[in-house]
Design an enzyme around this catalytic site. Structure first.
Site, PDB file in Angstrom:
ATOM      1  N   GLY A   1       0.836  -1.195   0.000  1.00 17.64           N
ATOM      2  CA  GLY A   1       0.000   0.000   0.000  1.00 17.64           C
ATOM      3  C   GLY A   1       0.870   1.243   0.000  1.00 17.64           C
ATOM      4  O   GLY A   1       1.965   1.261  -0.569  1.00 17.64           O
ATOM      5  N   GLU A   2       0.360   2.307   0.628  1.00 16.79           N
ATOM      6  CA  GLU A   2       1.103   3.574   0.753  1.00 16.79           C
ATOM      7  C   GLU A   2       1.339   4.275  -0.584  1.00 16.79           C
ATOM      8  O   GLU A   2       2.093   5.243  -0.638  1.00 16.79           O
ATOM      9  CB  GLU A   2       2.480   3.364   1.408  1.00 16.79           C
ATOM     10  CG  GLU A   2       2.504   2.700   2.745  1.00 16.79           C
ATOM     11  CD  GLU A   2       3.922   2.506   3.279  1.00 16.79           C
ATOM     12  OE1 GLU A   2       4.895   2.915   2.598  1.00 16.79           O
ATOM     13  OE2 GLU A   2       4.057   1.942   4.373  1.00 16.79           O
ATOM     14  N   ALA A   3       0.789   3.773  -1.673  1.00 20.09           N
ATOM     15  CA  ALA A   3       1.077   4.273  -3.026  1.00 20.09           C
ATOM     16  C   ALA A   3       2.416   3.799  -3.542  1.00 20.09           C
ATOM     17  O   ALA A   3       2.922   4.303  -4.550  1.00 20.09           O
ATOM     18  CB  ALA A   3       1.004   5.798  -3.092  1.00 20.09           C
TER      19      ALA A   3
END
Length: 338
Positions: A305-307
């Site tokens: 996640g987190e970009a």
């Protein structure tokens, strides 16, 4: 300029009336691509990406100079159901890590030359447990959408959005199940690494939530209110704002794509300005990408996640633009194309 959002219907109107690609720029970029010093099609998808990007930026010879990465954080009431291997407190701890530059996304954003912003959305007030009622009120949903909508820098020329929210693969799975059908098990994965018993419990929670709210869901915004999270809604708001501003978007993993799906199920063509950065290791992400009609640029087994995956994919798009705009044409190089 972005219109002001006073209601969810304002958001629907803005999304439905968002601009389309500049076809003159598309034609010009395609013509330039056909004149570059290479065999036709030799750069594969890079050629298509450059033309697509140029069409949204209104330039036959575009550049990427101001990418923006935004990470939204939110907490979830459905955590009461024991759906994650980690406690909700980790969300706030990771926000501090982002702010101090210590997370993976900080390194990848820096590598890409991207501005990075972090927005924590009422972490002390989680959404409601969606197995008992709607996750968000209409006002809460609008506030989260606006948080994303207003976070996009109008001067950016590329946007990547990501999330941090312990437990948020559960609302993402519920959104996909509600929007696209199938069984809860089709969309529910292990997230941060729950065991078999945890996966069974998580699947039960998704099924119960979808069953409770299905009759109230007419479009993607209804789904967000019933089953979503603040950070998921904020990602949707930012992606929509980018469309209005003609800023291309690289989508991240399963949760980001679930947010994007809510836009697609609200307005046709809402994701024409977006490409999929990667296919994550979350089991249902491939099926979700198929529903969105997106072919990922990378597939590296990422599930952070987190970009992070989308930020890494900025490099692919940079490569496409560098070749398209920097290569010489046959005429410029004095080389025969026949």
């Amino acid at each position: 300029m972005l219109p002001q959002l006073s209601s969810l219907d304002d958001f629907r109107t803005a999304l439905g009336g968002a601009p389309v690609q500049d076809q003159t720029a598309v034609a010009g970029a395609a013509a330039r691509n056909g004149q570059l010093t290479k065999p036709p099609g030799a750069l594969g998808r890079l050629e298509d990406l450059a033309i697509w990007y140029g069409g949204w930026r209104g330039s036959a010879r575009p550049e990427i100079s101001a990418p923006q990465v935004i990470v939204f954080a939110g907490n979830h009431g459905v955590m009461e159901q024991g759906v994650s291997a980690f406690p909700a407190e980790v969300t706030a701890q990771m926000v501090i890590n982002f702010e101090h530059g210590g997370a993976a996304i900080n390194q990848l954003a820096k590598l890409a030359g991207a501005r990075m912003d972090v927005h924590a959305l009422e972490l002390d007030r989680p959404t409601a447990d969606f197995t008992k009622g709607a996750a968000m009120s209409q006002d809460d949903l609008l506030a989260a959408l606006k948080a994303g909508w207003e976070s996009v820098d109008p001067s950016a020329d590329l946007l990547v959005v990501g999330e941090m929210g312990i437990g948020n693969t559960t609302p993402a799975a519920a959104l996909c199940c509600a929007l696209f059908g199938g069984e809860a098990a089709d969309w529910t994965g292990r997230g941060t690494g729950v065991d078999d018993a945890g996966l069974a419990n998580k699947t039960r929670v998704v099924a119960e939530g979808v069953a409770l709210h299905q009759s109230a869901i007419r479009d993607g915004l209804d789904a967000l209110a019933c089953l979503g999270g603040r950070e998921i809604a904020a990602m949707a708001g930012a992606i929509a704002a980018a469309r209005v501003l003609r800023i291309p978007v690289i989508l991240d993993g399963f949760i980001c794509c679930a947010a994007a799906a809510c836009l697609l199920q609200t307005a046709d063509g809402a994701l024409d300005h977006a490409v999929a950065g990667h296919q994550s290791a979350e089991g249902a992400h491939a099926a979700l990408l198929a529903k969105l009609g997106k072919q990922p640029l990378l597939s590296l087994g990422l599930r952070l996640g987190e970009a992070s995956g989308a930020a890494l994919a900025i490099q692919v798009l940079r490569g496409a633009i560098a070749c398209h705009s920097g290569m010489a044409t046959f005429a410029e190089a004095g080389v025969s194309d026949s």
